[in-house]
Design a protein around this motif. Structure first.
Motif, PDB file in Angstrom:
ATOM      1  N   ILE A 164      20.438  60.283  33.187  1.00  0.00           N
ATOM      2  CA  ILE A 164      20.365  61.407  32.247  1.00  0.00           C
ATOM      3  C   ILE A 164      20.295  62.696  33.054  1.00  0.00           C
ATOM      4  CG2 ILE A 164      19.009  62.521  30.439  1.00  0.00           C
ATOM      5  CD1 ILE A 164      18.082  59.829  29.523  1.00  0.00           C
ATOM      6  N   PRO A 165      21.215  63.631  32.821  1.00  0.00           N
ATOM      7  CA  PRO A 165      21.248  64.862  33.624  1.00  0.00           C
ATOM      8  C   PRO A 165      19.932  65.623  33.584  1.00  0.00           C
ATOM      9  CG  PRO A 165      23.247  64.661  32.308  1.00  0.00           C
ATOM     10  CD  PRO A 165      22.313  63.577  31.845  1.00  0.00           C
ATOM     11  N   CYS A 166      19.481  66.032  34.778  1.00  0.00           N
ATOM     12  CA  CYS A 166      18.330  66.921  34.957  1.00  0.00           C
ATOM     13  C   CYS A 166      16.986  66.279  34.648  1.00  0.00           C
ATOM     14  CB  CYS A 166      18.479  68.189  34.122  1.00  0.00           C
ATOM     15  SG  CYS A 166      19.943  69.162  34.550  1.00  0.00           S
ATOM     16  N   MET A 221      17.729  69.466  26.246  1.00  0.00           N
ATOM     17  CA  MET A 221      19.156  69.349  26.556  1.00  0.00           C
ATOM     18  C   MET A 221      19.782  68.249  25.716  1.00  0.00           C
ATOM     19  SD  MET A 221      18.623  69.827  30.652  1.00  0.00           S
ATOM     20  CE  MET A 221      20.346  69.843  31.131  1.00  0.00           C
ATOM     21  N   SER A 259      22.709  65.114  25.549  1.00  0.00           N
ATOM     22  CA  SER A 259      23.603  64.200  26.247  1.00  0.00           C
ATOM     23  C   SER A 259      23.992  63.061  25.308  1.00  0.00           C
ATOM     24  CB  SER A 259      22.942  63.624  27.507  1.00  0.00           C
ATOM     25  OG  SER A 259      22.661  64.641  28.453  1.00  0.00           O
ATOM     26  N   TRP A 273      24.920  58.772  31.278  1.00  0.00           N
ATOM     27  CA  TRP A 273      24.941  59.714  30.174  1.00  0.00           C
ATOM     28  C   TRP A 273      25.814  60.906  30.526  1.00  0.00           C
ATOM     29  CZ3 TRP A 273      22.477  58.810  25.529  1.00  0.00           C
ATOM     30  CH2 TRP A 273      21.589  57.732  25.507  1.00  0.00           C
ATOM     31  N   THR A 274      26.491  61.468  29.525  1.00  0.00           N
ATOM     32  CA  THR A 274      27.331  62.652  29.706  1.00  0.00           C
ATOM     33  C   THR A 274      26.623  63.859  29.110  1.00  0.00           C
ATOM     34  OG1 THR A 274      29.384  61.369  29.624  1.00  0.00           O
ATOM     35  CG2 THR A 274      29.535  63.729  29.157  1.00  0.00           C
ATOM     36  N   LEU A 275      26.467  64.905  29.915  1.00  0.00           N
ATOM     37  CA  LEU A 275      25.797  66.120  29.457  1.00  0.00           C
ATOM     38  C   LEU A 275      26.691  66.872  28.486  1.00  0.00           C
ATOM     39  CD1 LEU A 275      23.355  68.033  29.738  1.00  0.00           C
ATOM     40  CD2 LEU A 275      24.619  69.200  31.556  1.00  0.00           C
ATOM     41  N   SER A 314      25.250  69.721  26.481  1.00  0.00           N
ATOM     42  CA  SER A 314      24.798  71.112  26.568  1.00  0.00           C
ATOM     43  C   SER A 314      23.458  71.162  27.274  1.00  0.00           C
ATOM     44  CB  SER A 314      24.679  71.734  25.170  1.00  0.00           C
ATOM     45  OG  SER A 314      24.084  73.016  25.246  1.00  0.00           O
ATOM     46  N   ARG A 315      23.265  72.192  28.092  1.00  0.00           N
ATOM     47  CA  ARG A 315      22.016  72.314  28.832  1.00  0.00           C
ATOM     48  C   ARG A 315      21.136  73.443  28.323  1.00  0.00           C
ATOM     49  NH1 ARG A 315      22.067  71.953  33.900  1.00  0.00           N
ATOM     50  NH2 ARG A 315      24.135  71.055  34.204  1.00  0.00           N
TER      51      ARG A 315
END
Length: 233
Positions: free
Chosen positions: A110-112, A169, A171, A180-182, A184-185
């Motif tokens: 998971i991004p970030c 965020m 994902s 997972w694809t991000l 929006s952040r």
């Protein structure tokens, strides 16, 4: 069958061959039971850590269902599925009525998410997270979830949209994906919802604005050209 509550409808298919054929036809036609209050899934000491109680308010009946839960955690639900985490905080989908499960990409993708790196910035694969890291991820990483409907094979073909920390965020992933694809952040969404009548996801921002996401038509192999992957309505 349309008058049955969901657990009774599922069990009706096991009565005999003719009932199973009728049940299969009913499901194939995508008929739905009348509007009912949602079932309540909860842990109780009587059933232990490997089972949970499923309370059906339409019949005032409690069912014992297999469900291994680890500590408190954050359990979310959407479209009849429960979004839960395993012993290392990796998410999966569970249908508490049928017992079907589907693994989702691990939390480390998971991004970030802070659990992805150690204090020296080394990738998760090179270091073992502490129990405190895992407990934090189970209790805090996931905020809201929306799951697309996909018929009887939903566990294999649905899309899962998750609002997660940090900064609420957004994902998405499908069962079986590697990561997972991000999406929006910096939208800071408070909630997400899937509308099965038009196949669109909706996101509610803290300031009251609503965003619409058409994940089925998007090409996510390119760059994030629209910044938020959606339309502010």
């Amino acid at each position: 069958m349309a008058a049955l509550d969901i657990p009774s409808l599922i069990r009706s298919g096991a009565v005999c061959t003719s009932w199973h054929d009728a049940y299969s036809t009913f499901r194939a036609l995508r008929c739905r039971s009348p509007k009912q209050a949602p079932c309540l899934l909860y842990a109780c000491d009587e059933y232990g850590p490997n089972h949970a109680a499923l309370y059906c308010p339409s019949t005032n009946t409690t069912f014992r269902v297999p469900f291994r839960h680890h500590g408190r955690g954050r359990f979310l639900s959407s479209n009849g599925w429960v979004f839960a985490t395993d012993e290392v905080a990796d998410p999966y989908l569970l249908n508490p009525v049928t017992g079907d499960q589907a693994m989702l990409p691990p939390v480390k993708t998971i991004p970030c998410i802070e659990i992805s790196l150690d204090d020296n910035g080394n990738p998760y694969e090179e270091y073992k997270p502490s129990e405190e890291d895992i407990e934090w991820a189970r209790d805090n990483a996931y905020w809201r979830v929306a799951i697309s409907a996909a018929g009887d094979d939903a566990a294999a073909t649905c899309t899962v949209l998750v609002v997660h920390l940090p900064r609420h965020m957004l994902s998405f992933a499908k069962p079986g994906d590697e990561r997972w694809t991000l999406l929006s952040r910096d939208l800071w969404l408070d909630d997400v919802h899937y509308n099965d009548s038009n196949g669109l996801f909706y996101g509610l921002r803290f300031d009251g604005s609503v965003y619409v996401f058409d994940l089925a038509r998007r090409d996510f192999t390119g760059r994030d050209k629209d910044h938020a992957w959606g339309n502010n309505t």
